[in-house]
Design a protein around this motif. Structure first.
Motif, short mmCIF file in Angstrom:
data_model
loop_
_atom_site.label_atom_id
_atom_site.label_comp_id
_atom_site.label_asym_id
_atom_site.label_seq_id
_atom_site.Cartn_x
_atom_site.Cartn_y
_atom_site.Cartn_z
N THR A 169 -0.36 0.88 8.72
CA THR A 169 -0.78 0.22 7.34
C THR A 169 0.11 -0.88 7.05
N PRO A 205 0.85 -1.23 0.01
CA PRO A 205 -0.04 -0.14 -0.16
C PRO A 205 0.67 1.20 -0.09
N GLU A 246 0.43 3.79 1.25
CA GLU A 246 0.27 4.67 2.32
C GLU A 246 1.43 4.50 3.47
N PHE A 265 -1.42 -4.59 6.72
CA PHE A 265 -1.46 -5.45 5.40
C PHE A 265 -0.58 -7.00 5.60
#
Length: 436
Positions: free
Chosen positions: A425, A373, A375, A429
């Protein structure tokens, strides 16, 4: 499946060890000592050829965030780095010789890794049941670089520089003092102060000193984070005082005042017998380095155990060549990682190597790879070098500007919010993917 890793630097070593520890057989090719480079001094794996610092561990620093993510990913080299750290304030700096020696020992002794010491000049991308990982870094051999150009049709390069190292016993401590900026740390740096007249003389000599001529050298191709100190000086009289010689946050105990300018020295080894000149990458001729840098009062009798050098670095034009999982767009069995992808910095190289190791494991177990991701800090870096569409690619290091915006008042608060979001994040993930 045959897994071949080309290059035994930081990224290649991380890939090889990561896969071997998961039970995969790996063949690791390294051309040294058969063929060396302009800056390598040993044949060890994961040799640090520029600074010995892996930058800050603080979460208000983008490199600190990247380190935290790399640990979540399971980086082996960062754990080794912590074992051989030397005092450097908030930075993770290592004894470069002991660090690379330990990586070399682990690779040589691992039963799942076969080391082949020879130069690889091309790859057989049509070989069945074979995965290739190119981790040759920015110092790829000319023959291999030519092969890459024939495959990708790119000719991208930058110039990089290395700072000199001096012996500790040759530093005049009567003219220097130990301290960290704003007293944050345990006095890990030696600071060499200059008054205005001393700075004037040093700046004048530096800007007039003779440099090593380099073919195709141009300001356009200077590597942003390793600008030669003389090039910085030539941009203006005060450029060094706002750059590598900034005195902010340092008080000279002899005067109880902030110096006009300061040269900081950082430990190179655990014994503290060697120090490098922080931010003093250079392409001055060796005799000129000795003459000019000895104008720094505390270094008037400095013994140089390594002079600074400049070298040509090669980078792939990743936006046109790579996918976000760091596979070549045109070849499913060809991965790239490390600085050849356009990632600048040690931790960036290590992190990308760990990411490729995970993706090869995922590919062999489930037939799929992952994309991080954006982020997360590493996800944002990989997104930038593969999906930004900016060609030719400028090498990039971890920075908060790559991350999506957050709402906060102060600059530090924004950084910390981005840092916390990036780490969480990444953790979420990896848990979702069954990796953590």
């Amino acid at each position: 499946m045959k897994i071949n890793v080309i290059g035994g630097g930081l990224a290649g070593s991380e890939v090889a060890l990561g896969l071997a520890f998961k039970g995969f057989d790996v063949i690791l090719y390294e051309m040294r000592p058969q063929r060396s480079t302009e800056v390598h001094k040993t044949e060890n794996f994961a040799e640090l050829v520029c600074s010995n610092s892996l930058k800050s561990e603080d979460l208000s620093n983008a490199s600190g965030v990247l380190k935290r993510e790399a640990i979540l990913l399971g980086s082996i080299l960062l754990e080794i780095a912590k074992k051989f750290r030397v005092p450097a304030g908030k930075a993770l700096a290592v004894d470069r010789e002991k660090f690379s020696a330990e990586v070399t020992r682990l690779i040589n002794e691992h039963p799942k890794i076969t080391v082949i010491r020879q130069e690889v000049k091309s790859l057989d991308l049509n070989a069945e049941e074979t995965i290739w990982v190119v981790a040759t870094g920015p110092l790829s051999s000319p023959d291999f670089e030519n092969w890459l150009s024939s495959i990708f049709g790119e000719d991208l390069f930058f110039f990089d520089a290395v700072a000199p190292i001096v012996s500790a016993e040759s530093i005049d401590m009567k003219l220097a003092f130990e301290a960290d900026r704003y007293d944050k740390g345990s006095g890990d740096y030696i600071n060499c102060p200059l008054d205005q007249d001393e700075y004037q003389a040093f700046w004048q000599a530096l800007t007039e000193a003779e440099v090593v001529p380099i073919e195709n050298f141009s300001d356009k191709f200077l590597f942003n984070r390793c600008q030669p100190v003389e090039e910085i000086a030539r941009t203006g009289f005060d450029a060094l005082r706002f750059g590598p010689m900034k005195p902010v946050g340092l008080i000279d105990p002899r005067t109880d005042k902030q110096p006009y300018a300061v040269v900081q020295l950082r430990k190179e080894n655990l014994d503290g017998s060697l120090y490098n000149l922080v931010g003093f990458q250079t392409r001055l001729k060796w005799n000129e380095q000795r003459r000019v840098f000895r104008l720094i009062p505390a270094l008037h009798s400095a013994e140089f155990v390594r002079y600074g050098v400049m070298h040509r670095n090669t980078y792939l034009n990743s936006p046109s060549a790579l996918r976000p999982d760091l596979r070549a767009k045109a070849y499913d069995n060809l991965f790239f990682c490390g600085q050849i992808t356009g990632l600048e910095g040690y931790v960036e190289a290590i992190s990308s190597g760990r990411f490729v190791a995970i993706n090869i494991e995922q590919l062999l177990k489930s037939g799929r790879t992952i994309t991080l991701p954006k982020e997360s800090m590493l996800g944002a870096l990989l997104d930038h070098i593969t999906l930004s569409g900016k060609t030719p690619l400028n090498p990039v290091y971890a920075n908060f500007g790559l991350l999506p915006q957050v709402r906060a008042r102060g600059k530090r608060e924004k950084k910390l919010m981005k840092a916390e979001r990036a780490i969480e994040t990444m953790r979420s993930f990896l848990m979702k993917e069954g990796i953590l």
